[in-house]
Enzyme design. Structure first.
Site, mmCIF file in Angstrom:
data_model
loop_
_atom_site.group_PDB
_atom_site.id
_atom_site.type_symbol
_atom_site.label_atom_id
_atom_site.label_comp_id
_atom_site.label_asym_id
_atom_site.label_seq_id
_atom_site.Cartn_x
_atom_site.Cartn_y
_atom_site.Cartn_z
ATOM 1 N N GLN A 81 130.007 19.369 90.130
ATOM 2 C CA GLN A 81 130.244 20.907 89.444
ATOM 3 C C GLN A 81 129.314 21.346 88.386
ATOM 4 O O GLN A 81 129.009 20.460 87.552
ATOM 5 C CB GLN A 81 131.582 21.263 89.538
ATOM 6 C CG GLN A 81 132.335 21.150 90.653
ATOM 7 C CD GLN A 81 133.999 21.326 90.481
ATOM 8 O OE1 GLN A 81 134.653 20.778 90.299
ATOM 9 N NE2 GLN A 81 134.078 22.641 90.138
ATOM 10 N N ASP A 239 132.694 18.603 94.130
ATOM 11 C CA ASP A 239 133.211 17.276 94.431
ATOM 12 C C ASP A 239 134.887 17.253 94.298
ATOM 13 O O ASP A 239 135.301 16.502 95.161
ATOM 14 C CB ASP A 239 132.713 16.131 93.110
ATOM 15 C CG ASP A 239 132.714 16.691 91.796
ATOM 16 O OD1 ASP A 239 133.132 17.666 91.498
ATOM 17 O OD2 ASP A 239 132.194 15.812 90.880
#
Length: 481
Positions: A81, A239
């Site tokens: 991220q 993720d």
């Protein structure tokens, strides 16, 4: 390769350190092929990676999967991220990507919070109070320190967006990853044009937000990946949202993930807005919410302490009164971006194994402190804590989490949950199912449950006391502002 009962799908996990690929039977969840290739990350004050190596790693990992990848009917990419990927008019990176654990933008984060109404206003607007990890702060840092690079930028992407665009030729993202930028408003589920204007970022440079269950595009034929042209490409996600899909996570079930970073999160039906900034009010990949707290220092920090002591990572010893805060990369929870590691209470009789145990305790303490804020008020506090990530298989991590949480701990047997979550999202495109339902059908969360033990309140209180007393020193840190 085993004969598959249903169509094959590909799930990708493009993490900080490597890209992992799974080819999965959509009917059974059986992994029929896998591949992995590493990434490099810069050292020093910054944390950067060349996005082109993510693509090279994806190609290598897919080729390791052989013919199974070519037979896949759909693919989804999950990625680390927050990273800022800047592309020029030809689609090439302007500069290396600024990663989630690059804390150089801490001054810009403080300024943005102050300039746009303070923490409460940010939390109500975007669901989160941006810290140095958030993409908006990294863009502000870039515009201030490398204005020529900012002016040369024709497109801004997150890591998973960059890879998805290589597959489809289209600029897309999803609500889960967009919610970690700081310029996506959770109230309206759209880009916040006032925030973008404030940091000088044209909304036209951003990708289209694909809705849950929507097809992002199809694989084009202008590359050498082992996919058939026209293979469906799902939206992908960040993720943590992918791991939630991979577990088939439902509201009320808490997750503690032990990786390069540590995270604690749970699915919620309610939009989160924590003005303290401890909990980020992220969206999930399904249409619900994923309140999440994240630390920068987890398995790598503890492994580094073990290496400095010359110990195996499992060589812990009990009975310590030492406190070790392993904030080797600064810290996000608590918000101490300039901090370094701190050791308190060292005695002549302190052993190396006790120091290592103290590092585990310090890493887990911050995550468990946020657990109550992540869960909804009516959540069942006896529900097992799902322990995932690279550290979840380690006995020292398992026992530390049990002792400091006082909760039962379940360790799912399924590995690579981020890639499995991406695969479940790809399978959902083919079957029309909720990806979480797909993962539940695959039984990915099944695994042994370690019974609860009495919570070690003395250690928790000692660490909290040291953290409180040392706050001015930790805030000052050793970094140059």
């Amino acid at each position: 390769m085993s004969a598959a009962e249903g169509p094959l799908v590909v799930g990708v996990d493009s993490s900080t350190q490597s890209t992992k690929v799974l080819v999965v039977d959509a009917a059974t969840g059986q992994v029929v092929a896998s591949g992995q290739a590493p990434h490099t990350v810069s050292s020093g004050d910054g944390r950067e990676s060349d996005p082109r190596q993510w693509w090279d790693a994806l190609c290598e990992a897919l080729h390791q999967c052989g013919e199974a990848a070519h037979e896949a009917a759909a693919v989804s990419i999950a990625g680390q991220q927050h990273g800022l990927v800047t592309l020029d008019a030809q689609g090439a990176p302007v500069r290396p990507a600024l990663l989630w654990n690059d804390v150089r933008s801490a001054p810009q984060a403080r300024r943005l919070v102050e300039e746009l109404g303070g923490p409460k206003a940010w939390a109500e607007r975007t669901g989160s109070v941006p810290g140095a990890s958030f993409t908006v702060t990294k863009w502000a840092w870039l515009a201030e320190h490398e204005p020529e690079a900012a002016r040369s930028t024709a497109a801004v992407r997150l890591p998973h967006d960059y890879l998805t665009q290589h597959l489809t030729g289209e600029g897309t993202t999803d609500r889960g990853d967009a919610s970690g930028t700081g310029w996506w408003a959770s109230t309206t589920e759209a880009y916040d044009e006032e925030i973008l204007a404030h940091v000088g970022l044209d909304p036209a440079l951003l990708p289209r937000v694909v809705r849950p269950g929507e097809v992002a595009g199809t694989v084009r034929d202008s590359h050498d990946l082992p996919f058939s042209k026209g293979t469906l490409v799902a939206a992908g996600t960040g993720d943590n949202a992918a791991a939630a899909l991979g577990l088939g996570l439902r509201p009320g079930a808490p997750v503690l993930s032990l990786g390069t970073s540590g995270t604690v999160y749970a699915v919620s039906r309610h939009r989160t807005a924590d003005p303290s900034g401890t909990v980020a009010g992220f969206a999930d990949a399904r249409g619900d919410w994923l309140p999440l707290a994240c630390t920068l220092n987890c398995t790598l920090a503890v492994d580094r302490v073990a290496a400095l002591l010359g110990l195996d990572r499992e060589a812990v010893e009990s009975g310590t009164s030492v406190t070790l805060l392993p904030y080797l990369d600064g810290e996000r929870t608590p918000n101490l971006p300039n901090a370094s590691g701190l050791l308190h209470g060292l005695r002549h009789d302190t052993t190396a194994g006790q120091l290592l145990q103290a590092a585990y305790d310090g890493a887990v303490h911050a995550l468990l402190g946020a657990l109550g804020l992540v869960l909804d008020q009516d959540a069942d506090r006896t529900t097992p804590l799902l322990l995932i990530g690279g550290g979840a298989r380690g006995t020292a991590w398992q026992q530390t989490v049990r002792r400091l949480s006082g909760r039962p701990v379940q360790i799912p047997e399924a590995r690579e949950l981020v890639a499995l979550g991406a695969a479940a999202q790809a399978a959902g495109l083919l079957t029309g199912e909720d990806p979480a339902a797909v993962a539940c059908r695959w039984r990915t969360a099944d695994g042994p449950v370690l019974e609860a033990v009495e919570r070690d309140e003395a250690t928790l209180n000692r660490i909290s006391g040291v953290l409180s007393d040392a706050a001015p020193l930790l805030e000052r840190g050793t970094r140059t502002p």
